[in-house]
Design an enzyme around this catalytic site. Structure first.
Site, short mmCIF file in Angstrom:
data_model
loop_
_atom_site.label_atom_id
_atom_site.label_comp_id
_atom_site.label_asym_id
_atom_site.label_seq_id
_atom_site.Cartn_x
_atom_site.Cartn_y
_atom_site.Cartn_z
N ASP A 4 10.37 4.83 -10.08
CA ASP A 4 9.96 5.41 -11.37
C ASP A 4 10.73 6.68 -11.71
O ASP A 4 10.94 6.98 -12.89
CB ASP A 4 8.46 5.72 -11.37
CG ASP A 4 7.61 4.46 -11.56
OD1 ASP A 4 8.19 3.37 -11.66
OD2 ASP A 4 6.37 4.58 -11.60
N LYS B 76 -0.67 -4.23 -3.31
CA LYS B 76 -1.97 -3.67 -2.92
C LYS B 76 -2.11 -2.29 -3.56
O LYS B 76 -1.52 -1.33 -3.10
CB LYS B 76 -2.10 -3.56 -1.41
CG LYS B 76 -3.42 -2.95 -0.97
CD LYS B 76 -3.50 -2.80 0.54
CE LYS B 76 -4.82 -2.20 0.96
NZ LYS B 76 -5.01 -0.81 0.50
N SER C 66 0.81 -1.21 0.00
CA SER C 66 0.00 0.00 0.00
C SER C 66 0.84 1.27 0.00
O SER C 66 1.57 1.55 -0.94
CB SER C 66 -0.94 -0.07 1.21
OG SER C 66 -1.96 0.86 1.14
#
Length: 536
Positions: free
Chosen positions: A306, A320, A295
């Site tokens: 990224d 999740k 999460s």
């Protein structure tokens, strides 16, 4: 109705006919729901009057609600008044109590103090690690569960609670009457210098205080000479979305996208960016994750990865990618309802498949995990980081470098599972009143033999010389950690264990790669700045 966003994780046709048809549809839907509710009410009535045993109506209804929400997804859930209160306390970052970490330990599952929290009422009263809470307000604790004990120990600030302690080496119980106070539930579990120049921070969850705590710890470690950071997000189940954004922003550039969400309603469509230049945006960093990272911790790891801001190492995270909004209900209850899916900056949805809840909550082996395969590209959608590295969507965050944890020998695993290192440390402290020196304390052969005698004598454990020798290195490290931790606290225990933590020690090798990625990121930014200057 109040709401709070967690990450635990139709257009109108402007014509008369469309509006009228929509109204009819809504009315029909309402009639269907009313029919189902009448049936549900009849079932409740039959169960209450005819079932073989007496039943509690609240338990029946709460169970039905939970069953309904379970048909949606694994993370939509009903919070009764007790669960909702505990969740708010955890998110707020404090509760009122004594300030002790407790667990059920030993063969008899005794209510045991793992550690007092420094500066709290329990610490000031002299409660020690290893003390057994034998009574709470006159009631014996043998057979009492953790939840029941916590309810009795916590209470309003300024009120008192009376307990009796059984301490190793003492015959009589020690009575304590302790005044409850506000206890911080720190989100930063540990923060210290792992080695010269390398800071280590472990975040255990994301609460309202996480970002503030993180800034304080980063400043503290910087003052101690930190030049590189290992951020440990293992076993971090998540928490508040806004805190994941703020934590990520500490390490990113102004305007970098951290996460975006998509859902069914306009309010669920959100984009979150780093609003300022991160104060720690230039520091080389390695992020450590594992199967228990979920999460909000995946949001942080995904943003770092990224944007090529650091090296992510460890194991594939939980996966999740669902966002829950908590809606307050009557009777001090609430519902945590999935209202959106979140995506990493490159566009990855990392939610694992949950068609089978049994599979979803079962451990995932490498054979079953496409992210752990040598060729994930053949099975998963490919995305690209800022500098063009390939990353993959679906099933969690795949680390840049996979590092497996150490597999314990069978004997060592047995000793940990039965908490016998901890129990031996209690005996050691009872026999040694003087606190051992952190730098000078060594686990010498005589102490190892004493522990071996404890296992074969007191615990009547059978093992071979070969089995003991196979676990010898771990035994020495665990004894040092538990004994020093018993005297000096959990952070000291963690420091000792980190020395033999395979994932941590391997992660330290990747700071040069983090520096290389920083150079690539800087070159990319320079090109963008030059292109912007030419355009202007």
């Amino acid at each position: 109705m109040k709401s709070r966003t967690l990450v635990l994780g139709v257009a109108l046709v402007g014509c008369t006919t469309g509006i009228w048809m929509g109204a009819r549809t809504a009315q029909a839907r309402s009639n269907d729901v009313n029919d189902f509710l009448r049936t549900f009410s009849q079932i409740i009535d039959v169960v209450e009057t005819k079932y073989v045993d007496e039943v509690d109506s609240a338990d029946l209804i709460h169970g039905a609600i939970r069953g309904m929400l379970r048909t949606l997804d694994p993370h939509s859930s009903f919070l009764d008044s007790r669960s909702y209160k505990e969740m708010r306390e955890e998110q707020r970052g404090s509760f009122s109590g004594l300030g002790i970490v407790i667990s059920l330990r030993g063969d008899e599952r005794l209510l045991t103090v793992i550690s007092p929290i420094a500066g709290t009422p329990a610490d000031r009263a002299g409660i020690r690690a290893g003390d057994v809470i034998a009574e709470i307000e006159g009631d014996e604790t043998l057979g009492m569960g953790i939840d029941d004990a916590l309810v009795r120990l916590r209470g309003l600030k300024g009120t008192q609670v009376s307990i009796k302690i059984r301490r190793e080496g003492e015959i009589e119980l020690f009575p304590f009457t302790i005044t409850r106070d506000d206890i911080p539930t720190n989100s930063i579990q540990y923060a210290y210098m792992l080695q010269p120049g390398v800071g280590y921070i472990r975040i255990k969850n994301f609460t309202q205080t996480t970002d503030r705590e993180l800034r304080e710890k980063l400043e503290q470690l910087s003052d101690e000479g930190m030049e590189k950071l290992l951020l440990d997000l293992r076993w971090n189940p998540g928490g508040l979305l806004d805190q994941a954004v703020k934590v990520s922003s500490e390490f990113l550039g102004k305007g970098d996208r951290v996460v975006f969400t998509h859902g069914r309603t306009p309010r669920s469509e959100e984009e979150h960016f780093a609003s300022t230049e991160g104060a720690w945006g230039e520091m080389p960093m390695v992020v450590l994750i594992n199967r228990g990272s979920a999460s909000a911790s995946e949001i942080v790891a995904g943003a770092i990865q990224d944007h090529d801001r650091g090296v992510v190492v460890g194991e594939t995270s939980w996966g999740k990618g669902l966002v829950q909004t908590v809606y307050s209900l009557s009777q001090n209850s609430a519902v945590a309802l999935t209202t959106a899916r979140y995506y990493t900056p490159s566009g990855r949805l990392i939610q694992r498949d949950y068609k089978s809840l049994e599979d979803y909550f079962s451990p995932v082996s490498d054979d079953e995990d496409p992210l752990a395969s040598k060729d994930p590209e053949s099975q998963l959608e490919v995305f690209y980081t800022d500098v063009g590295r390939k990353v993959f969507g679906g099933g969690g965050i795949r680390p840049d470098v996979i590092i497996k944890p150490e597999e314990l020998p069978d004997l060592a695993e047995t000793l940990e599972r039965r908490s016998w290192f901890f129990e031996f440390a209690r005996l050691y402290r009872a026999a040694h009143q003087e606190s051992p020196d952190l730098e000078k304390f060594k686990v010498r052969p005589a102490l190892v033999q004493e522990f071996r005698d404890f296992l074969t004598g007191t615990k009547e454990l059978e093992f071979t010389d070969e089995e003991f020798e196979e676990s010898a290195d771990y035994i020495r490290r665990a004894l040092k950690a538990e004994i020093l931790g018993n005297f000096h606290g959990l952070e000291v225990r963690n420091r000792v264990l980190a020395e033999g933590d395979r994932q941590i020690q391997e992660a330290l090798k990747y700071f040069n790669e983090a520096k290389r990625m920083a150079r690539l990121r800087a070159n990319l930014q320079d090109k963008a700045d030059r292109a912007s200057a030419v355009t202007n």
